[in-house]
Structure formats: C-alpha cells, structure tokens
Design an enzyme around this catalytic site. Sequence first.
Site, PDB file in Angstrom:
ATOM      1  N   SER A  85       0.780  -1.186   0.153  1.00  0.00           N
ATOM      2  CA  SER A  85       0.008   0.053   0.009  1.00  0.00           C
ATOM      3  C   SER A  85       0.711   1.299  -0.102  1.00  0.00           C
ATOM      4  CB  SER A  85      -0.843   0.036   1.047  1.00  0.00           C
ATOM      5  OG  SER A  85      -1.895  -1.256   0.965  1.00  0.00           O
TER       6      SER A  85
ATOM      7  N   LYS B 211     -22.725  16.036   5.656  1.00  0.00           N
ATOM      8  CA  LYS B 211     -21.724  16.650   6.460  1.00  0.00           C
ATOM      9  C   LYS B 211     -21.417  15.413   7.213  1.00  0.00           C
ATOM     10  CE  LYS B 211     -19.090  18.949   9.147  1.00  0.00           C
ATOM     11  NZ  LYS B 211     -17.540  19.275   8.631  1.00  0.00           N
TER      12      LYS B 211
END
Length: 303
Positions: free
Chosen positions: A120, A172
């Site tokens: 990764s 949000k």
Amino acid sequence: MTFSSDWLLDRIRLKRRLRIWQGIGILALCGVVLALAARFDMLSHGDHIARLWVDGIISDDVERDDLIGELARDDRVKAVIVRINSPGGTVVGGEALYKNLRALAAKKPVVAVMGEVAASAAYMTALASDHIVAREGTLTGSIGVLMQSANVKELMGKLGIKPVMIKSSPLKATPNPMEDLTPEAEKVTQDVIMDMYQMFLGMVVERRSLAIDKARILADGRIFTGRQAKTVGLIDEIGSEATAIRWLVEQKKLAKDLEIFDALYGEETFWQETQSRIFGSFFDKTLIPEGLRLDGLVSVWHP
C-alpha cells in the site's frame, strides 16, 4: 569588613550550584554535537551512502521530510538506500514520502530495499526510487485506498440510545456509524476514494512503465510475493541490501568502498540514546508513542 558564617556558607553553596549547572551545560552541548554528528554524518568526514529506514505505520512526518531534504543537500551523500518494512499507512504519508524521495532522486541515486512487508503506502514509497529490490517472500502490492466505517445504529437502538445529530447539510460527517449511509453519501465517499486511487494508479503507470490497462489489473488491491511482483513488473530485482549496493556500483558507478550510515530521525535517534546513557537523571527521555491513530484516507494492507 567582616562576613558572617551564614553568608560564607551561602556563597560556597552558590558556587557549587554554578559548577554543577556549568557541568550540565557542557554535557548538554556535547550531547547536541554528538547528535548532530550522528544525524548529519559529521564523524565520517567523507563520501558515503545513507540508509533511510521506513518502517511501521506510515503517516505524515515533518522530521522525516526535513531529513530527506538534508540528504539531498549533503554533497557527501552519494546515494540513498530506503529500507522499507511497513504495511502502509495514510495516503498523505505515502504521498509525502513519494514526492520527497522523487525530489531526492533528482539529485542522487535512490534504491528501495523491501523487508517482510512493503504494501500500500509503503509500495507507494518504493515507487519513488530508481530501483526496487525485494526478497522472494516479501509481501508487497496492495495498491489501493480505503476508508472504513461501521453502522452501529441498530445496536444503539437495542441499548436504548438514540443519537441526535444536527448538521449543516446531509453530507456533513459521512460516513457516520450512527446513521445509515445514503446513496448520495456513498457516491460522494466513493468519488473521494477513487480520486486518490487514480493518483496511486498514476504513480504505478509512470514509475513502472506499465500500460494503464495492465496497471489497473495489478492495482485491484491484491498483495504479491516478491517473486510474483518481479514477474509482473512491480519490482526490479530479487535480493537484499547487498543487491542494491551492487546495482549502485554497477549502474550508478559508485565507489565499491563507500561506507553506509543510518540517517536517523524520530523516536530512535542517537540523541535520545546518548541522553539516556550519559545524562541519567538530568533529563527525561521522550519517545514518540508507538501506537499511531490513522485519520483520513488510508492505504494499508492488513490480513
């Protein structure tokens, strides 16, 4: 003119304290000089290869970035070996390492040597080097980005807990474990993930000279052994640090007798080791906590 015995005793005590603090100051100065000598290789007085360690969870690190810049500016550093042993970390941490190492590689050779794991964000780090070496059993790849969450809304209901959220807009703080993931929130989150994935994929295409279609096949999140990675073109060579040094000598024409010095930063610095051995109770040893919290997007491999 006469002086009392108490006054004389106070003067003696004051002089003793001053001598003690002068001694501490001298020791502190010596420690700083030794620490700088170890970090900037002042003791070697010659050309050398620097070894930069990247291990554990990768995150954004100002000290590490500054050190890479110092390695680039030091004319005595003729090449840098990046020793990687990490499952990855944050996307920003990998991105910072990649860009700083690319800037370093523009001035001097950089070769990556993988340990047990270099996946990764750690593989993103390796991509910045001019040459990648791994063991046959190294686990690497895991090219991708993720954001993890959970939905505990049902569990909270069973416990009699009702979350209350007041938000400026529906998107949000999403995804949020206390509410269902709406299709709109899922799409926005997926778009963010894919944007960073495209960045990572672009690094693979550019640095490994792969066609975009082949790169996409390899960048599906899977891990590879070192042998597999060599076969598909994700690394250059199977071997060890000695292999990397041989490559530097043969391909970059470095002298065979160059010494290798560790470039130190972070929690295991020469300064901390020196102060614990020399100063004893004069100073407290300060360490960066080993447990790191991962905030934001992550690029990390974990079974």
